[in-house]
Design an enzyme around this catalytic site. Structure first.
Site, PDB file in Angstrom:
ATOM      1  N   SER A  78      25.076   2.629   7.711  1.00 25.14           N
ATOM      2  CA  SER A  78      25.178   1.626   6.518  1.00 25.14           C
ATOM      3  C   SER A  78      25.082   2.552   5.358  1.00 25.14           C
ATOM      4  O   SER A  78      25.479   1.965   4.098  1.00 25.14           O
ATOM      5  CB  SER A  78      24.329   0.489   6.483  1.00 25.14           C
ATOM      6  OG  SER A  78      22.925   0.735   6.014  1.00 25.14           O
ATOM      7  N   LYS A  96      18.101  -6.635   2.067  1.00 23.16           N
ATOM      8  CA  LYS A  96      18.580  -5.298   1.144  1.00 23.16           C
ATOM      9  C   LYS A  96      18.657  -5.950  -0.348  1.00 23.16           C
ATOM     10  O   LYS A  96      18.525  -5.310  -1.402  1.00 23.16           O
ATOM     11  CB  LYS A  96      19.872  -4.697   1.887  1.00 23.16           C
ATOM     12  CG  LYS A  96      19.957  -3.871   2.797  1.00 23.16           C
ATOM     13  CD  LYS A  96      21.124  -3.426   3.536  1.00 23.16           C
ATOM     14  CE  LYS A  96      21.272  -2.563   4.642  1.00 23.16           C
ATOM     15  NZ  LYS A  96      22.364  -2.393   5.225  1.00 23.16           N
TER      16      LYS A  96
END
Ligand SMILES: [Ca+2]
Ligand SMILES: [Ca+2]
Ligand SMILES: [Ca+2]
Ligand SMILES: [Ca+2]
Ligand SMILES: [Ca+2]
Ligand SMILES: [Ca+2]
Ligand SMILES: [Ca+2]
Ligand SMILES: [Ca+2]
Ligand SMILES: [Ca+2]
Ligand SMILES: [Ca+2]
Ligand SMILES: [Ca+2]
Ligand SMILES: [Ca+2]
Lengths: 198, 198, 198, 198, 198, 198
Positions: free
Chosen positions: D95, D138
């Site tokens: 990611s 996140k």
């Protein structure tokens, strides 16, 4: 099995004695040269210590080329490959050291290896021969394979003394402490047939 | 499966016999050349010992190039890739040695491989062929794949003698002790179609 | 997901079929060139066998450059990078072989890849296509992703015959045994937009 | 912590969003150039997949240098080092891909990175942005670190839609599907202070 | 033990603070140059993260050579070796980063290191200093070793504030956020005796 | 065993003291030179830390060649091989450091090693000698091997003080803190017989 191997017309093939999980055995060290840049490759399902023996033997020869009558340029212009047949069996330990050294000296000098001879012993960088284990089992295996002469470290003499002399009939022992002795005993002064010019 | 493979119009494809957890099987050794600097790459989900066999075969050929009629400059100007298909199956052991050697000699000489032939045997650096295990299972697999001729180490003859002769009908055996015999039996003197000029 | 990928304006992007722990899935093989010295790098959280497939594909192309209309100098002057997206998923096995080959041929020839096409099959060094597993799950995944044509090894035809024909509606199958067939079916004769001159 | 990092006077420092065992977190990608021969080194206690992301980002930039206005000779004359601080924490996964790409483009163009911006997304070799996991955690970490704008793959929009809008106040989202969009959003057209001439 | 080490006549020897299983400890970073081609070797029974710190320190210095007054040609003509004594103890973690950097700057500039000074802190590629753990144990170890001044990341100030002031008597703290501060505090403007000309 | 080794006619052979699972033992460090490009190889079934000691010793000598009277061109024109015999025994730890250093200085200067001398101690990159463990067992082993003089780190004096003086009869101890002291004690000013000209 011996029939197959006793031929000593090729340089670089020397008989060693090994100690395996199923008792003593003979093994063969083979080495060959091919045009190249001086690499050393080692095969035969070998462990780390046995590979190190090959490196030590090679370095010792490089460092003492003159003594052995070897032109040092050979080391730069040929690749060396050392192999121990019977890839199905993992092999390790330092006891093939003197056999590897003898194989390489035969290879670089193209001198014939003495027939019916086997050996076992660790080598050191300064040319000493060290004692190794499993002597009794190795001797029995040598007899079965119809070996006539055996090279051992002189510190292994005590192991021979503990074996029933009956078992030792027909075997001649050479006790050594230095690699130069090994080479003198194992290599004849005759070159092999079709010797390579190096 | 055989239909697919029996074509021998390409150099470097040789049939071997393997012994797997689920019994005997045939396998194929493929090798190709590409312009390069002399590297050897080996694929096919192979273990350490089987990769070593490829190295030994290659070194033996380099050291005996003249005998095989190979121009040694080829080794510097081409990369060699050896592959054993069926990547899902892990493969190991020394018994593909003579198959790999035959594949490489075919590749470098562009000689056609004999049809309906399979082989199994370990190779050594000085050109000897050593016996291998699993002979019975391998022979049965060869029959299923309609192989007609089989090359074995002469020390594996005893394993054949223990098999019910019924199972051996239609199979011709070649017992060898030296690589030169393997190559003489396996490679024809005809070049493959569209042979590369090396 | 398909919307994102069906675009075939870029060379080197080919759709494969994978068999994962959670069933079948589609995957994409991407490859790109950059000026360099001929290295091959491979990413995508791949296992040993899948990396070997990339090597085999690359070597096959190098060895058969002329057949594919590729100037062999390209191999020395460009680095190739092959990537399989979705790095969080470990991937392995030989079944992406023909997809990788197709990706590389597209890359080196800049030919456009056919739309709505997927494939699965192992490759061999001499250009054969071998059957692979998980066919049923892969076909279902292909349908979900609105694939229209599928390339399979002809030996996988039996797996298709065992699937309820209901599930196969709208799918066209191409059964092949040789890589040249794969390339002929998968690559159009049109170059991609902004094709690189290699 | 933000005080320390929000300074964007240096090229190559970009804020990413990570998902760790203890929840979401922000991380920083740093990259620097030093005179050299084109090596890429990667540090920060990273796993295999995260290292692959760096390779992919680098290869993509090399292959599309012209698009980014980068002189390709830079790749041969400088070494690149990518680092992810906080070495005590092991990091992995794909990611950080778009963050690494942005860091490298900033480095090679010396363009200033936008302030108060963070991003998360996998990259592919052909410039696509793929969705990643852990979005909710996140986002919360980004808010705590006073991030104002966030770049996500458009396929991650559904994850944002599932978050209580209360938590999203003060955050602006950019949904992208292609790397060019990421770079356009993240990099200003101003060079950093004391920009290097490459 | 301090007697042995407090001598600062040699460039490249810097005192760090470590956190081990048996509590805090001081450690020494040593670095030396030898004529060569620019390799970096690292010894001392170090784990991956600690080795990465050495790489980061080296790359940072290469990228900022001018700032430190270092002739960049030195990097091509000398090999650097970094060692952390007491090989029997495995060491890891990022907290020796600023100590390694200081050691290398001292080495390349031959500037004398300040006496009775120790430090602990992670470094980043853009020159930031990050906080590290185990502060209390490290401070106690520093006192036992008769350290007088300690460099810490300013974010570690909170850890010092939690320590009983009694324990801090005789210690002076320098809180920093940037590597340039570390170097300014730790290195004197005097060259070591017999300074090498680089 | 001593008979075999006490000969000091060869450069590069030095006696060390080791601490093994079965008590103390003496070991030998051997090193040799061969024409080459400056590689360092290390054998003897050694662990990571012991190999690092060899690297440290070598780097220290390179960095202080002038002090030892060594022509630095030797490092580029010769390969060095360090070996520790008795390959069957795994060996590790930093305590052979000063023995390796002494071996290498003897090798490069061809100075004779003092007879009946053994040593144990860790080395550091700036030439310090650090204390090591297992002193009591090592001393007993030295006596058994008829060693007369022993070099130890001065911080190991306390370990000697704890040993029954009865056991120390006939042993002379040298306590050192710096490598230069080790070399001065261990190497005579006479060259070995047939000293190489380097
Ligand atoms: Ca045997
Ligand atoms: Ca003797
Ligand atoms: Ca099969
Ligand atoms: Ca025979
Ligand atoms: Ca998927
Ligand atoms: Ca067919
Ligand atoms: Ca954090
Ligand atoms: Ca989109
Ligand atoms: Ca300590
Ligand atoms: Ca601050
Ligand atoms: Ca011993
Ligand atoms: Ca002292």
């Amino acid at each position: 099995e011996r029939d197959k191997y006793e031929n000593n017309n090729v340089a670089g093939v020397v008989t060693g004695l090994a100690w395996t999980r199923v008792g003593g055995d003979i093994l063969f060290i083979e080495s060959i040269l091919s045009k190249g840049k001086g690499t050393l490759s080692i095969t035969g399902n070998l462990g780390k210590v046995m590979k190190e023996s090959a490196t030590i033997a090679m370095e010792y020869i490089k460092s003492n080329a003159k003594t052995f009558g070897i032109n040092p340029e050979v080391f730069d212009n040929y690749n060396v490959h050392i192999h121990v047949p019977e890839g199905a069996t993992p092999k390790d330990g330092p006891s093939a050291g003197i056999t590897m050294l003898t194989s390489l000296v035969s290879l670089f000098t193209q001198r014939k290896v003495k027939k019916n001879l086997a050996m076992t012993g660790e080598i050191t960088l300064r040319g000493k021969v060290l004692p190794v284990g499993g002597i009794k089992e190795k001797i029995l295996a040598a007899k079965r394979a119809r070996i006539k002469e055996i090279i051992l470290c002189d510190e292994n003499k005590r192991d021979i003394n503990e074996i029933n002399p009956e078992y030792l009939k027909g075997l001649e022992f050479h006790y050594v402490s230095d690699m130069s002795e090994v080479v003198n005993i194992a290599l004849t002064n005759t070159k092999v047939k079709n010797a390579k010019t190096l």
